[in-house]
Motif scaffolding. Sequence first.
Motif, PDB file in Angstrom:
ATOM      1  N   SER A 133       0.597   3.737  -3.291  1.00  0.00           N
ATOM      2  CA  SER A 133      -0.689   4.443  -3.375  1.00  0.00           C
ATOM      3  C   SER A 133      -0.825   5.485  -2.271  1.00  0.00           C
ATOM      4  O   SER A 133      -1.256   6.617  -2.520  1.00  0.00           O
ATOM      5  N   GLY A 187       1.465   8.428  -2.867  1.00  0.00           N
ATOM      6  CA  GLY A 187       0.954   9.208  -3.984  1.00  0.00           C
ATOM      7  C   GLY A 187      -0.214  10.092  -3.591  1.00  0.00           C
ATOM      8  O   GLY A 187      -0.306  11.250  -4.012  1.00  0.00           O
ATOM      9  N   ILE A 188      -1.102   9.565  -2.754  1.00  0.00           N
ATOM     10  CA  ILE A 188      -2.264  10.342  -2.321  1.00  0.00           C
ATOM     11  C   ILE A 188      -1.833  11.544  -1.483  1.00  0.00           C
ATOM     12  O   ILE A 188      -2.287  12.675  -1.696  1.00  0.00           O
ATOM     13  N   GLY A 194       2.754   1.903 -10.114  1.00  0.00           N
ATOM     14  CA  GLY A 194       3.026   0.506  -9.812  1.00  0.00           C
ATOM     15  C   GLY A 194       3.245  -0.331 -11.062  1.00  0.00           C
ATOM     16  O   GLY A 194       3.942  -1.340 -11.022  1.00  0.00           O
ATOM     17  N   THR A 209       6.917   9.116  -4.422  1.00  0.00           N
ATOM     18  CA  THR A 209       7.484   7.768  -4.429  1.00  0.00           C
ATOM     19  C   THR A 209       8.889   7.751  -4.992  1.00  0.00           C
ATOM     20  O   THR A 209       9.781   7.075  -4.474  1.00  0.00           O
ATOM     21  N   PHE A 221      -5.334  10.065  -6.486  1.00  0.00           N
ATOM     22  CA  PHE A 221      -5.794   8.790  -5.954  1.00  0.00           C
ATOM     23  C   PHE A 221      -5.528   7.623  -6.906  1.00  0.00           C
ATOM     24  O   PHE A 221      -5.611   6.471  -6.498  1.00  0.00           O
ATOM     25  N   ARG A 222      -5.215   7.901  -8.146  1.00  0.00           N
ATOM     26  CA  ARG A 222      -5.050   6.842  -9.140  1.00  0.00           C
ATOM     27  C   ARG A 222      -3.626   6.692  -9.660  1.00  0.00           C
ATOM     28  O   ARG A 222      -3.306   5.710 -10.318  1.00  0.00           O
ATOM     29  N   THR A 223      -2.796   7.663  -9.362  1.00  0.00           N
ATOM     30  CA  THR A 223      -1.435   7.613  -9.882  1.00  0.00           C
ATOM     31  C   THR A 223      -0.641   6.464  -9.287  1.00  0.00           C
ATOM     32  O   THR A 223       0.269   5.928  -9.934  1.00  0.00           O
ATOM     33  N   GLY A 224      -0.959   6.078  -8.056  1.00  0.00           N
ATOM     34  CA  GLY A 224      -0.244   4.970  -7.435  1.00  0.00           C
ATOM     35  C   GLY A 224      -0.320   3.706  -8.269  1.00  0.00           C
ATOM     36  O   GLY A 224       0.682   2.977  -8.416  1.00  0.00           O
ATOM     37  N   LYS A 225      -1.487   3.427  -8.841  1.00  0.00           N
ATOM     38  CA  LYS A 225      -1.633   2.232  -9.677  1.00  0.00           C
ATOM     39  C   LYS A 225      -0.829   2.361 -10.972  1.00  0.00           C
ATOM     40  O   LYS A 225      -0.233   1.397 -11.440  1.00  0.00           O
ATOM     41  N   LYS A 264       0.806  -1.221   0.000  1.00  0.00           N
ATOM     42  CA  LYS A 264       0.000   0.000   0.000  1.00  0.00           C
ATOM     43  C   LYS A 264       0.842   1.274   0.000  1.00  0.00           C
ATOM     44  O   LYS A 264       0.299   2.379  -0.028  1.00  0.00           O
TER      45      LYS A 264
END
Length: 477
Positions: free
Chosen positions: A147, A150-151, A344, A396, A337-341, A144
């Motif tokens: 994500s 990133g948030i 990854g 990150t 909220f979506r950049t982490g994915k 986790k």
Amino acid sequence: MTTTAVGQAAGTTADDRPKAHLGLTLLALCAAGLVVSLQQTVVIPLLPRMIVQLNTDVSGVTWLFTAALLSGAVATPLLSRFGDMYGKKPLVLTAMVMLIIGSVICAFADTLGIYIIGRALQGTSAAMIPLAIGIIRDTFPREKLVSAIGIVSGTMGVGGTIGLLITGVIADHTQDPHPVFWLTAGLGVIAAILIQFSAKNTGVRHGGKPDYLGAILLAGLLICLLLGISEGPRWGWGSGSVLGMFAGAIALTAVWVLVELKVEQPLVRLPLLVGPQSLSANLASALLGFALFGSFTLVSNFIQTPADKVGYGLSGSVLAVGLYGIPSAVLMTFFSFRTGKIAGKIGPAYTLAIGAAFAGLSMAWLAIFHEHGYDMVISQILQGTGFGIGYAALGTLAVQHVPMSESGIASGINSLVRTAGGSIAGAVTASILSAHVIYGTHVPTVNAYVASFAILSVGAFLTAAVALGHGLRHKGE
């Protein structure tokens, strides 16, 4: 040097923590991040009005923005070091208290000098973001981390844009700037309470003592550099004062590097600043900070420029500045909220390159197209997409290559160069706007804005190039 393990070493692993508690921790850290980024921008839409109220000029009033960035650049590595020594949660709370005190001072201020003092105290809260990233690395399970980081990182852009909107709403009802600062003080209190009751003071703590000399030298060299840039048009670029400032900045930089190399526990570990992976990550951070913070002041001033009097601008109110920023705020929130994915899957470096390219397009658009309101809307859409992706990925990228025990200071150094880049952007754009004015007025020419937007665009595109190079060079590491 002594090392004391707490929290996880006592038998509680990140994976054992209830998901609900992790969610509350993330919520509290995001709330604090929003308040910190909000305080950085709430003053921006008020700058044209405060030029008159404080009897100053563009160069002088810009220090209300630059002072906060400057103090943040100095405080971030120092408080990050304290966080590694004494625990990150107490230092997050300290940063929030400084923000509250600075807000209250500004709420009572009636002179430029007092405002600058308050803004400088507010700016020290910038250290909250790297400290928050350190808390996340200490408490969240590995799957986790990307994500969550990133948030929290994404709140920098989101809060900044929301700050413009909030200020616009308040300024639409009163000419008094003080309510804005009472608001940031109140939000700071709420964020501090959330942190107190949700975050845990875990992680590894290191002994030692802070590098106060390094902090003083860093402050000195940044002040000399920014004064030289911002006052160049007024004092003369070839004047002894300006050349002396630049010479002082160079000399202090040399002394600072020597001190950091010799002191046992430096404020900034130079390998984390210019190491094989750190250099490109920090350079990208500085350039992205240059583009983001520079765009805030330029866009606000341009929107409020009366087209019927000077031949360009959007003749907007302070509220219009915030309304134009809504698309940016929405998209920044969405992508944070979506950049982490995304990171990854393709890695944070390539993700940052994509975001920075969008950010560059947003400034390039305004440099070419700026006659209509829809031009600003298009630019804000591109900006929200770019900075939403870019800032989330940058958090990150800053810490992925360092040991867990150094995540706080690594993130702090990355924030240091980002806020330093923002400070330089404020000084550079203020210098350009002050140097090129319409004859007989203090109003910048439209070409001054075009040049400034173009420079910021170049900064963002350079960020994309550096990030792309980082990804290619360190592929698989």
